[in-house]
Design an enzyme around this catalytic site. Structure first.
Site, PDB file in Angstrom:
ATOM      1  N   GLY A  77      25.781  37.003  45.920  1.00  0.00           N
ATOM      2  CA  GLY A  77      26.617  35.837  46.147  1.00  0.00           C
ATOM      3  C   GLY A  77      28.079  36.213  46.178  1.00  0.00           C
ATOM      4  O   GLY A  77      28.920  35.523  45.593  1.00  0.00           O
ATOM      5  N   HIS A  78      28.390  37.330  46.847  1.00  0.00           N
ATOM      6  CA  HIS A  78      29.764  37.790  46.961  1.00  0.00           C
ATOM      7  C   HIS A  78      29.881  38.777  48.121  1.00  0.00           C
ATOM      8  O   HIS A  78      28.882  39.172  48.716  1.00  0.00           O
ATOM      9  CB  HIS A  78      30.238  38.454  45.652  1.00  0.00           C
ATOM     10  CG  HIS A  78      29.434  39.657  45.272  1.00  0.00           C
ATOM     11  ND1 HIS A  78      28.360  39.594  44.426  1.00  0.00           N
ATOM     12  CD2 HIS A  78      29.548  40.955  45.643  1.00  0.00           C
ATOM     13  CE1 HIS A  78      27.848  40.802  44.278  1.00  0.00           C
ATOM     14  NE2 HIS A  78      28.552  41.646  45.019  1.00  0.00           N
ATOM     15  N   ALA A  79      31.113  39.157  48.418  1.00  0.00           N
ATOM     16  CA  ALA A  79      31.414  40.207  49.394  1.00  0.00           C
ATOM     17  C   ALA A  79      32.471  41.107  48.768  1.00  0.00           C
ATOM     18  O   ALA A  79      33.076  40.758  47.744  1.00  0.00           O
ATOM     19  CB  ALA A  79      31.924  39.609  50.701  1.00  0.00           C
TER      20      ALA A  79
END
Length: 165
Positions: A77-79
């Site tokens: 749930g991130h980059a």
């Protein structure tokens, strides 16, 4: 929107997460690609290794793993702004949704001798973990909180800015 899995079946009907020939493992629209890792088969047990710049296109700076993920939970749930990763299903299976701001793809990982290369500026979510699965992550940088996009909206703005340039 449902993103289809990138999975095929081998000649014996086994569900695989990779193409039959390594030469077919081209980068996808998101820049992600499946990487075949060396495998030494032995009746006593198989061995797979990962070495700097041989199987990964970066110097390895950090290795960590996810395990005991409860059913139904989502990880990631991130980059990352700069960090690149190779994600491996060391045991069991799970799915990885990747998103570069324009394209989304879903990969099903279930073989310890294949990894999913994820370049910088690609959002990722890991889900559908099988019981007892272990997700091994090889990273190009040490942990730096400032490298993360934890807000999807901030990530989209950065991704769209990169694509406009």
């Amino acid at each position: 929107m449902t993103v289809p899995r990138r999975a095929i079946r081998s000649e014996i009907g086994e569900r695989l997460s990779h193409p039959p020939e390594p030469s077919q493992a081209r980068a996808s629209a998101t820049g992600c690609r499946l990487v075949e890792l060396p495998r030494i088969s032995d009746p006593r047990g198989n061995l797979t290794m990962v070495e700097n710049h041989d199987q990964v296109p970066f110097a390895i700076q950090r290795v960590y793993y996810l395990y005991d993920v409860p059913g139904g939970e989502v990880r990631g749930g991130h980059a990352h702004r700069e960090l690149e990763q190779l994600v491996i299903a060391a045991s069991g299976s799970f799915e990885v949704l990747v998103d570069d701001g324009l394209h989304q793809e879903r990969f099903f990982l279930n073989r310890s001798y294949f990894g999913l290369y994820i370049p910088q500026l690609v959002w990722r979510e890991l889900d559908s973990f099988s019981s007892g699965s272990v997700c091994l992550v090889i990273a190009s940088r040490p942990y730096e909180e400032g490298d993360y996009f934890r807000s999807y909206e901030e990530f989209l703005a950065a991704a769209q800015g990169r694509q406009a340039a």
